[in-house]
Scaffold this motif. Structure first.
Motif, PDB file in Angstrom:
ATOM      1  N   MET A   1      19.112 -31.323 -82.159  1.00 32.24           N
ATOM      2  CA  MET A   1      18.718 -32.179 -83.412  1.00 32.24           C
ATOM      3  C   MET A   1      18.364 -33.485 -83.036  1.00 32.24           C
ATOM      4  SD  MET A   1      20.737 -32.192 -87.205  1.00 32.24           S
ATOM      5  CE  MET A   1      21.382 -33.833 -87.497  1.00 32.24           C
ATOM      6  N   THR A   2      17.073 -34.036 -83.444  1.00 26.81           N
ATOM      7  CA  THR A   2      17.035 -35.306 -83.259  1.00 26.81           C
ATOM      8  C   THR A   2      17.939 -36.401 -84.274  1.00 26.81           C
ATOM      9  OG1 THR A   2      15.021 -35.238 -84.886  1.00 26.81           O
ATOM     10  CG2 THR A   2      14.306 -35.142 -82.642  1.00 26.81           C
ATOM     11  N   ARG A   3      17.967 -37.680 -84.065  1.00 29.27           N
ATOM     12  CA  ARG A   3      18.569 -38.427 -84.800  1.00 29.27           C
ATOM     13  C   ARG A   3      18.115 -38.500 -86.321  1.00 29.27           C
ATOM     14  NH1 ARG A   3      18.602 -43.830 -86.266  1.00 29.27           N
ATOM     15  NH2 ARG A   3      20.474 -44.484 -86.755  1.00 29.27           N
ATOM     16  N   ALA A   4      19.098 -38.173 -87.303  1.00 30.99           N
ATOM     17  CA  ALA A   4      18.675 -38.470 -88.490  1.00 30.99           C
ATOM     18  C   ALA A   4      18.001 -39.539 -89.046  1.00 30.99           C
ATOM     19  CB  ALA A   4      19.963 -37.779 -89.452  1.00 30.99           C
ATOM     20  N   GLU A   5      16.662 -39.348 -89.559  1.00 31.14           N
ATOM     21  CA  GLU A   5      15.996 -40.526 -90.357  1.00 31.14           C
ATOM     22  C   GLU A   5      16.917 -40.931 -91.758  1.00 31.14           C
ATOM     23  OE1 GLU A   5      12.280 -38.802 -90.848  1.00 31.14           O
ATOM     24  OE2 GLU A   5      11.467 -40.110 -89.268  1.00 31.14           O
ATOM     25  N   SER A   6      16.609 -42.038 -92.056  1.00 28.89           N
ATOM     26  CA  SER A   6      17.166 -42.539 -93.481  1.00 28.89           C
ATOM     27  C   SER A   6      16.330 -42.035 -94.561  1.00 28.89           C
ATOM     28  CB  SER A   6      17.046 -44.318 -93.350  1.00 28.89           C
ATOM     29  OG  SER A   6      17.510 -44.727 -92.470  1.00 28.89           O
ATOM     30  N   GLY A 237      21.864 -29.184-109.256  1.00 30.01           N
ATOM     31  CA  GLY A 237      20.286 -29.439-108.848  1.00 30.01           C
ATOM     32  C   GLY A 237      20.026 -30.552-107.855  1.00 30.01           C
ATOM     33  N   ASP A 238      20.835 -31.747-108.166  1.00 28.87           N
ATOM     34  CA  ASP A 238      20.713 -33.004-107.315  1.00 28.87           C
ATOM     35  C   ASP A 238      21.172 -32.830-106.144  1.00 28.87           C
ATOM     36  OD1 ASP A 238      19.821 -34.183-110.063  1.00 28.87           O
ATOM     37  OD2 ASP A 238      21.756 -34.392-110.676  1.00 28.87           O
ATOM     38  N   SER A 239      22.502 -32.003-106.046  1.00 29.77           N
ATOM     39  CA  SER A 239      23.050 -31.981-104.731  1.00 29.77           C
ATOM     40  C   SER A 239      22.106 -31.017-103.831  1.00 29.77           C
ATOM     41  CB  SER A 239      24.473 -31.119-104.928  1.00 29.77           C
ATOM     42  OG  SER A 239      25.302 -32.046-105.777  1.00 29.77           O
ATOM     43  N   PHE A 240      21.558 -30.000-104.563  1.00 30.07           N
ATOM     44  CA  PHE A 240      20.577 -29.306-103.963  1.00 30.07           C
ATOM     45  C   PHE A 240      19.485 -30.202-103.295  1.00 30.07           C
ATOM     46  CE2 PHE A 240      16.582 -26.992-103.622  1.00 30.07           C
ATOM     47  CZ  PHE A 240      16.767 -25.734-103.218  1.00 30.07           C
ATOM     48  N   ALA A 241      19.013 -30.988-104.073  1.00 31.11           N
ATOM     49  CA  ALA A 241      17.900 -31.797-103.496  1.00 31.11           C
ATOM     50  C   ALA A 241      18.309 -32.832-102.195  1.00 31.11           C
ATOM     51  CB  ALA A 241      17.309 -32.676-104.352  1.00 31.11           C
ATOM     52  N   GLY A 242      19.462 -33.233-102.491  1.00 29.53           N
ATOM     53  CA  GLY A 242      20.255 -34.147-101.559  1.00 29.53           C
ATOM     54  C   GLY A 242      20.288 -33.298-100.164  1.00 29.53           C
ATOM     55  N   GLY A 243      20.924 -32.009-100.150  1.00 32.70           N
ATOM     56  CA  GLY A 243      21.088 -31.086 -98.987  1.00 32.70           C
ATOM     57  C   GLY A 243      19.856 -30.885 -98.444  1.00 32.70           C
ATOM     58  N   PHE A 244      18.787 -30.627 -99.091  1.00 31.00           N
ATOM     59  CA  PHE A 244      17.467 -30.520 -98.671  1.00 31.00           C
ATOM     60  C   PHE A 244      16.836 -31.530 -97.809  1.00 31.00           C
ATOM     61  CE2 PHE A 244      12.814 -29.991 -99.230  1.00 31.00           C
ATOM     62  CZ  PHE A 244      12.581 -28.742 -98.788  1.00 31.00           C
ATOM     63  N   VAL A 245      16.704 -32.816 -98.536  1.00 30.17           N
ATOM     64  CA  VAL A 245      16.307 -33.942 -97.639  1.00 30.17           C
ATOM     65  C   VAL A 245      17.091 -34.220 -96.592  1.00 30.17           C
ATOM     66  CG1 VAL A 245      14.861 -34.891 -99.515  1.00 30.17           C
ATOM     67  CG2 VAL A 245      17.288 -35.601 -99.476  1.00 30.17           C
ATOM     68  N   GLY A 246      18.527 -34.166 -96.722  1.00 29.53           N
ATOM     69  CA  GLY A 246      19.419 -34.327 -95.745  1.00 29.53           C
ATOM     70  C   GLY A 246      19.274 -33.628 -94.469  1.00 29.53           C
ATOM     71  N   TYR A 247      19.127 -32.241 -94.675  1.00 37.60           N
ATOM     72  CA  TYR A 247      18.768 -31.479 -93.582  1.00 37.60           C
ATOM     73  C   TYR A 247      17.345 -31.753 -92.850  1.00 37.60           C
ATOM     74  CZ  TYR A 247      17.690 -27.334 -90.391  1.00 37.60           C
ATOM     75  OH  TYR A 247      17.473 -26.824 -89.437  1.00 37.60           O
ATOM     76  N   LEU A 248      16.625 -31.913 -93.678  1.00 37.38           N
ATOM     77  CA  LEU A 248      15.130 -32.623 -93.039  1.00 37.38           C
ATOM     78  C   LEU A 248      15.112 -33.677 -92.383  1.00 37.38           C
ATOM     79  CD1 LEU A 248      12.603 -31.201 -95.978  1.00 37.38           C
ATOM     80  CD2 LEU A 248      12.974 -30.126 -93.671  1.00 37.38           C
ATOM     81  N   ALA A 249      15.900 -34.468 -92.841  1.00 33.06           N
ATOM     82  CA  ALA A 249      16.136 -36.078 -91.992  1.00 33.06           C
ATOM     83  C   ALA A 249      16.489 -35.797 -90.613  1.00 33.06           C
ATOM     84  CB  ALA A 249      17.099 -37.006 -92.927  1.00 33.06           C
ATOM     85  N   GLY A 250      17.010 -34.870 -90.140  1.00 34.49           N
ATOM     86  CA  GLY A 250      17.623 -34.533 -88.854  1.00 34.49           C
ATOM     87  C   GLY A 250      16.447 -33.662 -88.134  1.00 34.49           C
ATOM     88  N   GLN A 251      15.430 -33.261 -88.732  1.00 33.83           N
ATOM     89  CA  GLN A 251      14.332 -32.526 -88.021  1.00 33.83           C
ATOM     90  C   GLN A 251      13.112 -33.219 -87.728  1.00 33.83           C
ATOM     91  OE1 GLN A 251      15.188 -28.787 -87.799  1.00 33.83           O
ATOM     92  NE2 GLN A 251      16.850 -29.952 -88.086  1.00 33.83           N
TER      93      GLN A 251
END
Ligand code: AMP
Length: 308
Positions: A1-6, A237-251
């Motif tokens: 995993m690369t360093r997560a973006e903000s 729903g908000d936690s879903f969106a948070g988990g979604f972007v959170g995961y992508l920040a590290g990709q």
């Protein structure tokens, strides 16, 4: 995993009054930004832009900072914090909004601090679409802009919702909202229609049944994790969106497969949110909690496909 973006998260911070089948709870800390920020902070560095009133507890801001969340963009305005009240049916799926009081939101104009403007990932939580648009005017070329909205705005501000759709790349809504926005009952037709209106990807959340991602690679279904005890679906729903972007920040990229993996992280994250009232569970999530639940979700559809 690369360093997560903000990730920059803009949304509501709220007091919620909840009528749940098991309990009634008043003055519960909620809001789209609060849930998404707690959830996404499990994976990445978060910056929040929101407004609270003079009645909002310092303790919540301290709890956000304790998760590494930058709260410098949270404005404290004279007046009362946004309030929402809702009643859930016994099935914990359908809910009725009993009251929405914009309070300090009524005169809020989001000001994105200079240091946040080049944040690569922007999550526009569920707020007035005019405010979502104001945020987009102030940021410089994010690589991912994802937005949520709800029936309140689809009904009340259709022209602005339409304008917002043209400026984002991913929309996250639930199935009822997709039907309302498109005028189609059939989810697949609804998705096709919405995708002609701006966003290149659409996520339709289906509560306990999981979520569907529609993009130019096709359709992907992420199952919901069947829980024995669902306490409070608020903020799922908000936690879903948070988990979604959170995961992508590290990709490293936003490839179709990275987006599909993000869907599993998103449903896993949301499944924790509903286990407790308010943000209690999502505020203590660890990467291991989520990774373990992703493993459990994957096991839901291991069926020896290779031997078929
Ligand atoms: P969810 O259950 O994911 O749809 O999110 C529920 C949260 O959204 C609650 O904590 C509410 O405070 C917040 N909320 C409800 N209605 C609105 C609205 N019209 N604008 C902004 N936030 C809202």
């Amino acid at each position: 995993m690369t360093r997560a973006e903000s990730i920059l998260i803009v949304g509501s911070m709220a007091f919620d009054d909840l009528e749940l089948p098991s309990i009634n709870a008043r003055d519960v800390i909620g809001g789209s930004a609060t849930y998404s920020a707690f959830a996404a902070s499990t994976f990445a560095e978060i910056r929040v832009v929101a407004v609270v009133g003079t009645d909002f507890p310092d303790g919540t801001l301290t709890a956000l900072r304790a998760r590494g969340i930058d709260t410098a963009g949270i404005e404290r305005a004279e007046g009362r914090t946004f309030r929402w009240a809702g009643r859930y049916d016994a099935d914990l799926v359908h809910r009725t909004t009993l009251d929405t009081q914009l309070n300090v939101f009524a005169s809020f104009a989001p000001k994105i601090p200079a240091a946040y403007r080049d944040t690569p990932i922007v999550l526009l939580g569920n707020i007035h679409p005019a405010l979502q648009l104001e945020v987009l005017e102030q940021v410089t070329r994010p690589r991912l802009v994802i937005a949520d909205t709800m029936n309140f705005w689809i009904e009340g501000e259709p022209a602005l919702v339409d304008k917002m759709l043209k400026r984002i790349d991913t929309l996250v809504i639930n199935d009822e909202e997709a039907r309302q926005l498109s005028g189609h009952h059939n989810i697949r037709r609804a998705a096709r229609e919405i995708l002609t209106r701006g966003p290149r990807r659409l996520i339709i959340k289906r509560g306990e049944h999981g979520a569907l991602l529609f993009d130019d690679h096709g359709v992907f279904a992420a199952p919901g994790f069947p829980l024995e005890d669902v306490v409070d679906p608020t903020g799922a729903g908000d936690s879903f969106a948070g988990g979604f972007v959170g995961y992508l920040a590290g990709q490293a990229d936003l490839s179709p497969m990275a987006l599909r993996r993000a869907m599993l992280y998103a449903t896993a994250t949301a499944s924790f949110c509903v286990e407790a009232v308010g943000t209690a569970r999502v505020a203590t999530l660890t990467p291991k909690d989520v990774a373990d639940r992703v493993t459990s979700i994957r096991s839901l559809y291991e069926f020896g496909a290779a031997t078929m």
